[in-house]
Design a protein around this motif. Structure first.
Motif, mmCIF file in Angstrom:
data_model
loop_
_atom_site.group_PDB
_atom_site.id
_atom_site.type_symbol
_atom_site.label_atom_id
_atom_site.label_comp_id
_atom_site.label_asym_id
_atom_site.label_seq_id
_atom_site.Cartn_x
_atom_site.Cartn_y
_atom_site.Cartn_z
ATOM 1 N N ARG A 10 -68.901 -34.535 42.045
ATOM 2 C CA ARG A 10 -68.403 -35.905 41.828
ATOM 3 C C ARG A 10 -67.418 -36.384 42.902
ATOM 4 N NH1 ARG A 10 -67.362 -36.073 35.341
ATOM 5 N NH2 ARG A 10 -69.475 -35.503 34.768
ATOM 6 N N LEU A 11 -67.193 -35.579 43.902
ATOM 7 C CA LEU A 11 -66.209 -35.906 44.938
ATOM 8 C C LEU A 11 -66.591 -37.176 45.691
ATOM 9 C CD1 LEU A 11 -63.631 -34.705 46.306
ATOM 10 C CD2 LEU A 11 -65.183 -33.745 48.015
ATOM 11 N N THR A 12 -65.646 -38.115 45.796
ATOM 12 C CA THR A 12 -65.853 -39.328 46.588
ATOM 13 C C THR A 12 -64.936 -39.270 47.810
ATOM 14 O OG1 THR A 12 -64.145 -40.603 45.439
ATOM 15 C CG2 THR A 12 -66.399 -40.717 44.534
ATOM 16 N N ALA A 69 -67.600 -46.152 52.492
ATOM 17 C CA ALA A 69 -66.460 -46.641 51.712
ATOM 18 C C ALA A 69 -65.947 -45.532 50.798
ATOM 19 C CB ALA A 69 -66.883 -47.847 50.883
ATOM 20 N N GLY A 70 -64.717 -45.670 50.372
ATOM 21 C CA GLY A 70 -64.061 -44.644 49.570
ATOM 22 C C GLY A 70 -64.745 -44.309 48.269
ATOM 23 N N ASN A 71 -65.449 -45.272 47.673
ATOM 24 C CA ASN A 71 -66.071 -44.999 46.377
ATOM 25 C C ASN A 71 -67.425 -44.313 46.500
ATOM 26 O OD1 ASN A 71 -67.333 -47.262 47.441
ATOM 27 N ND2 ASN A 71 -67.626 -48.228 45.458
ATOM 28 N N GLN A 116 -78.746 -40.197 46.365
ATOM 29 C CA GLN A 116 -77.989 -40.448 45.144
ATOM 30 C C GLN A 116 -77.001 -39.309 44.914
ATOM 31 O OE1 GLN A 116 -78.345 -43.311 43.320
ATOM 32 N NE2 GLN A 116 -79.681 -43.873 45.016
ATOM 33 N N PRO A 117 -75.927 -39.560 44.157
ATOM 34 C CA PRO A 117 -75.006 -38.471 43.821
ATOM 35 C C PRO A 117 -75.735 -37.386 43.045
ATOM 36 C CG PRO A 117 -74.054 -40.594 43.248
ATOM 37 C CD PRO A 117 -75.475 -40.852 43.632
#
Length: 75
Positions: free
Chosen positions: A5-7, A58-60, A70-71
């Motif tokens: 889940r790391l952004t 971007a940060g998100n 995809q994540p």
């Protein structure tokens, strides 16, 4: 799970760590502090290269994506 889940916003280049606000152990802790994961130099170098190849997202945006872009999910 936290790495999945790391952004990019969680990667703190100036302090050489990841700061994860929502994590698995948070529910069992009374103080609810964020999880701080130190980055060794090799990991920081690899992530910096990955960020450059991704065009400075971007940060998100998630750091680690699957082949579909995809994540990663739990499966």
């Amino acid at each position: 799970e936290d790495v999945r889940r790391l952004t990019w916003a969680m990667v703190k280049w100036d302090t050489h760590c990841w700061v994860i606000q929502r994590h698995k152990t948070k529910g069992t802790r009374k103080d609810k502090k964020p999880r701080v994961v130190p980055m060794v130099e090799e990991v920081e170098t690899l992530l910096n290269e990955r960020r450059g190849r991704a065009g400075n997202p971007a940060g998100n945006h998630h750091v680690f994506l699957n082949d579909a872009g995809q994540p990663w999910d739990a499966d």
